[in-house]
Design a protein around this motif. Structure first.
Motif, PDB file in Angstrom:
ATOM      1  N   MET A 122       0.652  -1.253   0.066  1.00 21.02           N
ATOM      2  CA  MET A 122      -0.027   0.143   0.100  1.00 21.02           C
ATOM      3  C   MET A 122       0.919   1.143   0.039  1.00 21.02           C
ATOM      4  SD  MET A 122      -2.843  -1.208  -0.152  1.00 21.02           S
ATOM      5  CE  MET A 122      -3.478  -3.126   0.052  1.00 21.02           C
ATOM      6  N   ALA A 123       1.782   1.321   0.725  1.00 17.53           N
ATOM      7  CA  ALA A 123       2.842   2.189   0.598  1.00 17.53           C
ATOM      8  C   ALA A 123       3.478   2.699  -0.560  1.00 17.53           C
ATOM      9  CB  ALA A 123       3.931   2.265   1.695  1.00 17.53           C
ATOM     10  N   ALA A 124       3.819   1.419  -1.328  1.00 20.73           N
ATOM     11  CA  ALA A 124       4.351   1.523  -2.600  1.00 20.73           C
ATOM     12  C   ALA A 124       3.091   2.105  -3.769  1.00 20.73           C
ATOM     13  CB  ALA A 124       4.781   0.372  -3.254  1.00 20.73           C
ATOM     14  N   ASP A 125       2.070   1.927  -3.421  1.00 21.64           N
ATOM     15  CA  ASP A 125       1.112   2.368  -4.394  1.00 21.64           C
ATOM     16  C   ASP A 125       0.964   4.122  -4.404  1.00 21.64           C
ATOM     17  OD1 ASP A 125       0.633   0.079  -5.448  1.00 21.64           O
ATOM     18  OD2 ASP A 125      -1.354   0.132  -4.494  1.00 21.64           O
TER      19      ASP A 125
ATOM     20  N   THR B 246     -10.639   0.600 -12.130  1.00 20.97           N
ATOM     21  CA  THR B 246      -9.398   0.565 -12.678  1.00 20.97           C
ATOM     22  C   THR B 246      -8.638   2.062 -12.893  1.00 20.97           C
ATOM     23  OG1 THR B 246      -9.752  -1.554 -13.674  1.00 20.97           O
ATOM     24  CG2 THR B 246      -7.816  -0.295 -14.570  1.00 20.97           C
ATOM     25  N   ALA B 247      -9.588   2.965 -13.411  1.00 22.37           N
ATOM     26  CA  ALA B 247      -9.085   4.203 -13.789  1.00 22.37           C
ATOM     27  C   ALA B 247      -8.856   5.017 -12.485  1.00 22.37           C
ATOM     28  CB  ALA B 247     -10.433   5.107 -14.376  1.00 22.37           C
ATOM     29  N   HIS B 248      -9.577   4.673 -11.324  1.00 18.67           N
ATOM     30  CA  HIS B 248      -9.266   5.310  -9.856  1.00 18.67           C
ATOM     31  C   HIS B 248      -7.881   4.855  -9.429  1.00 18.67           C
ATOM     32  CE1 HIS B 248     -10.234   6.859  -5.889  1.00 18.67           C
ATOM     33  NE2 HIS B 248      -9.638   5.961  -5.572  1.00 18.67           N
ATOM     34  N   TYR B 249      -7.382   3.615  -9.736  1.00 18.92           N
ATOM     35  CA  TYR B 249      -6.197   3.191  -9.271  1.00 18.92           C
ATOM     36  C   TYR B 249      -5.195   3.527 -10.179  1.00 18.92           C
ATOM     37  CZ  TYR B 249      -2.820  -0.402  -7.705  1.00 18.92           C
ATOM     38  OH  TYR B 249      -1.858  -0.953  -7.121  1.00 18.92           O
ATOM     39  N   ALA B 250      -5.600   3.851 -11.619  1.00 20.35           N
ATOM     40  CA  ALA B 250      -4.652   4.660 -12.432  1.00 20.35           C
ATOM     41  C   ALA B 250      -4.166   6.033 -11.726  1.00 20.35           C
ATOM     42  CB  ALA B 250      -4.756   4.547 -13.556  1.00 20.35           C
ATOM     43  N   LEU B 251      -5.168   6.656 -11.027  1.00 20.44           N
ATOM     44  CA  LEU B 251      -4.831   8.050 -10.674  1.00 20.44           C
ATOM     45  C   LEU B 251      -3.949   7.982  -9.361  1.00 20.44           C
ATOM     46  CD1 LEU B 251      -8.701   9.519 -10.956  1.00 20.44           C
ATOM     47  CD2 LEU B 251      -6.308  10.192 -12.467  1.00 20.44           C
ATOM     48  N   ILE B 252      -4.034   6.888  -8.770  1.00 19.21           N
ATOM     49  CA  ILE B 252      -3.224   6.954  -7.498  1.00 19.21           C
ATOM     50  C   ILE B 252      -1.887   6.495  -8.046  1.00 19.21           C
ATOM     51  CG2 ILE B 252      -2.786   5.297  -5.500  1.00 19.21           C
ATOM     52  CD1 ILE B 252      -5.701   4.984  -5.200  1.00 19.21           C
ATOM     53  N   LEU B 253      -1.607   5.909  -9.132  1.00 15.63           N
ATOM     54  CA  LEU B 253      -0.385   5.450  -9.370  1.00 15.63           C
ATOM     55  C   LEU B 253       0.279   6.298 -10.237  1.00 15.63           C
ATOM     56  CD1 LEU B 253      -0.873   1.611 -10.044  1.00 15.63           C
ATOM     57  CD2 LEU B 253       0.288   2.585  -8.065  1.00 15.63           C
TER      58      LEU B 253
ATOM     59  N   ASP C 244      -0.041  -3.241 -17.412  1.00 15.77           N
ATOM     60  CA  ASP C 244       0.148  -4.161 -15.798  1.00 15.77           C
ATOM     61  C   ASP C 244      -1.026  -3.641 -14.839  1.00 15.77           C
ATOM     62  OD1 ASP C 244       2.136  -5.791 -16.783  1.00 15.77           O
ATOM     63  OD2 ASP C 244       3.875  -4.295 -16.510  1.00 15.77           O
ATOM     64  N   LEU C 245      -1.657  -2.554 -15.279  1.00 12.36           N
ATOM     65  CA  LEU C 245      -2.443  -1.813 -14.158  1.00 12.36           C
ATOM     66  C   LEU C 245      -3.437  -2.921 -13.592  1.00 12.36           C
ATOM     67  CD1 LEU C 245      -2.896   0.742 -13.033  1.00 12.36           C
ATOM     68  CD2 LEU C 245      -4.729   1.262 -14.936  1.00 12.36           C
ATOM     69  N   ARG C 246      -4.117  -3.589 -14.328  1.00  9.39           N
ATOM     70  CA  ARG C 246      -5.298  -4.458 -13.867  1.00  9.39           C
ATOM     71  C   ARG C 246      -4.804  -5.567 -13.193  1.00  9.39           C
ATOM     72  NH1 ARG C 246     -10.583  -5.278 -17.905  1.00  9.39           N
ATOM     73  NH2 ARG C 246     -11.154  -3.216 -17.589  1.00  9.39           N
ATOM     74  N   ARG C 247      -3.599  -6.269 -13.699  1.00 13.01           N
ATOM     75  CA  ARG C 247      -2.820  -7.372 -12.821  1.00 13.01           C
ATOM     76  C   ARG C 247      -2.396  -6.823 -11.519  1.00 13.01           C
ATOM     77  NH1 ARG C 247       1.760  -7.699 -11.576  1.00 13.01           N
ATOM     78  NH2 ARG C 247       2.685  -5.909 -12.626  1.00 13.01           N
ATOM     79  N   ARG C 248      -1.941  -5.582 -11.359  1.00 14.76           N
ATOM     80  CA  ARG C 248      -1.438  -4.854 -10.063  1.00 14.76           C
ATOM     81  C   ARG C 248      -2.589  -4.729  -9.150  1.00 14.76           C
ATOM     82  NH1 ARG C 248       3.595  -0.618  -9.171  1.00 14.76           N
ATOM     83  NH2 ARG C 248       2.939  -0.035  -6.961  1.00 14.76           N
TER      84      ARG C 248
END
Length: 310
Positions: free
Chosen positions: A198-201, A245-252, A260-264
């Motif tokens: 979580m810290a790496a994200d 997935t789009a929300h997670y992409a904004l975080i990263l 690799d986004l969905r895999r991660r």
């Protein structure tokens, strides 16, 4: 000699409801002494003896010893001081009884062996300092290498159990189970890995304000789909997965290849979907007197299945 009415020990027994034997015992111990004696040597008691015996009976019912009672009725000790000290002593006994009851209840539910009974008892009897050392050791292992992260202090505080001075039985039982989790190498390792993931994200200088552990995003985006009964592999689930997935992409940001986004994301959600982690949060809420947490298990199950289906 005064004209005060004097009572024989039998008359005093009738007035107070105590037995002759009991009054004689109190008299021999100097708690209620006779005012005079008859020509035949029998004890005679004044009217004050009635009040003294009423007080003695009350204090004995409350559990005070006779030596202390004698000092109270002779005004060598203040009644307020004695009763306050006795109340404090009873508080200690009550806490001890609660502890014993909690240990017995926990052992009965588990069907524990004699060895497990000893472990549960020792964990429950830890002092405040010993409990704190156990918690600090666990959290140090979980957050090893993350002490410099800006959210470290807040997250650590939110994961720290604080057993109150006078806990309920349920809090003691929850503490014992937490203490066992603290010492489980597999749980410690899993929580350590999750904390680092979580810290790496989220970069230390991130200012997006987006939820680092995706909990809010999952509740906001996936809960309606679960409530509506949409199957994870149904076409209607596609937009939900895309939004998450789009929300997670904004975080990263740009720190990961879109391929690799969905895999991660799937890997992160699988790590979060840990029954022991949920149990930890449930027990933490009981010990700290917090409201029960909402389990993320249903939305995590759905999200993992939906990502795998795609």
């Amino acid at each position: 000699m005064s004209n005060e009415a004097l009572y024989s020990i039998g008359e005093l027994a009738r007035r107070t409801g105590l037995t002759v034997k009991t009054i004689r015992f109190y008299s021999d111990r100097g708690v209620v002494e006779p005012t005079d004696r008859s020509p035949g040597g029998y004890r005679r008691y004044g009217t004050e003896a009635v009040a003294r015996l009423d007080l003695v009976r009350t204090l004995r019912d409350l559990g005070l010893d006779l030596d202390t009672i004698r000092k109270v009725v002779d005004r060598e000790l203040s009644l307020a001081e004695v009763t306050a000290a006795h109340a404090e002593a009873l508080d200690v006994q009550i806490r001890g009884l609660r502890l014993r009851r909690a240990v017995l209840a926990a052992v009965a539910r588990r069907g524990s062996t004699p060895e497990e009974l000893d472990l549960v008892h020792r964990l429950a009897k830890l002092s405040e300092a010993e409990r704190q050392r156990l918690v600090d050791d666990f959290l140090a292992a979980v957050f090893d290498g993350l002490h410099g992260h800006p959210e470290f202090i807040g997250v650590k505080r939110s994961m720290t159990p604080e057993l109150p001075a006078d806990p309920e039985v349920e809090q003691i039982e929850a503490w014992v189970e937490l203490a066992e989790l603290f010492q489980d190498p597999g749980f410690r390792s899993g929580m350590h890995g999750m904390a680092h993931d979580m810290a790496a994200d989220r970069a230390p200088d991130d200012t997006t304000g987006l939820p680092r552990v995706l909990a809010e995003a999952l509740r906001a985006r996936v809960t309606p789909a679960v409530a509506a009964g949409i199957a994870p592999d149904a076409p209607e689930a596609g937009p939900v997965v895309a939004d998450l997935t789009a929300h997670y992409a904004l975080i990263l940001g740009d720190r990961i290849d879109p391929a690799d986004l969905r895999r991660r994301l799937l890997s992160r959600l699988e790590t979060m979907n840990d029954p022991q982690r949920d149990r930890y949060l449930e027990l933490l809420a009981v010990v700290n007197g917090w409201p029960p947490p909402d389990s993320l298990a249903p939305v995590l199950d759905w999200s993992v299945a939906a990502l795998r289906a795609r």
